[in-house]
Design a protein around this motif. Structure first.
Motif: not given
Length: 182
Positions: A45-55
């Motif tokens: 999910x997008x949330x998982x991606x942003x947890x690893x890579x905020x930007x």
């Protein structure tokens, strides 16, 4: 300095999936590709991606750093796998391909805050190239007066100036031939 804990196995798996997916998506669609596409291809999910890579910048830096790590690791494996001259020439070809294919990624992954990272990446590639060149010199396979920075500059110039892959290969052959001892 704050010590970081190792990632849980599932978190590491997601991180690795995101890096691989981002490398694919950026290669296919450029560094401005939608990040939702990266998450979708990674199967997270997008949330998982942003947890690893905020930007986006964080993701670009991680992908480029991974590419540099792979290039340098390949150089280290070549040191023991082939003749010194073949190892150097193969790595120079990989270096040229890296510059050609990753130019946009490298430019996008760097900003005013990543100066130290850029220096680290360049240092890693220089160290790898130096080890390969030194081995080729010890084996009397290349001219003893070769300077690693000059050699990398020539190859980088080829990668940036060649109009297509066949021309880049021809130019690299000229460099390789002119550096080899007879």
């Amino acid at each position: 300095m704050v010590a970081t804990r190792p990632r849980r196995a599932d978190a590491q798996r997601n991180y690795d999936l995101l890096l691989a997916a981002a490398a694919q998506v950026f290669a296919e669609r450029g560094t401005d590709a939608p990040l939702d596409e990266v998450a979708r291809r990674a199967g997270v999910g997008s949330a998982t991606m942003y947890r690893h890579f905020p930007t986006r910048s964080d993701l670009l830096v991680a992908v480029y750093a991974d590419e540099v790590t792979q290039l340098c690791a390949r150089g280290q494996s070549l040191l023991t796998a082939t003749s010194p001259a073949e190892a150097l020439h193969e790595w120079l070809r990989l270096f040229m391909d890296h510059i050609t294919a990753k130019r946009d990624l490298a430019l996008a992954a760097t900003d005013e805050q990543s100066t130290d990272l850029v220096a680290e990446w360049h240092g890693s590639m220089l160290t790898t190239a130096s080890a390969l060149l030194d081995a080729a010199k010890r084996g009397n396979a290349v001219r003893p007066d070769l300077d690693v920075r000059d050699l990398l500059t020539l190859v980088k110039g080829i990668a940036l100036a060649a109009t297509d892959q066949p021309q880049a290969e021809r130019l690299l052959t000229v460099v390789v031939t002119s550096t080899t001892t007879r």
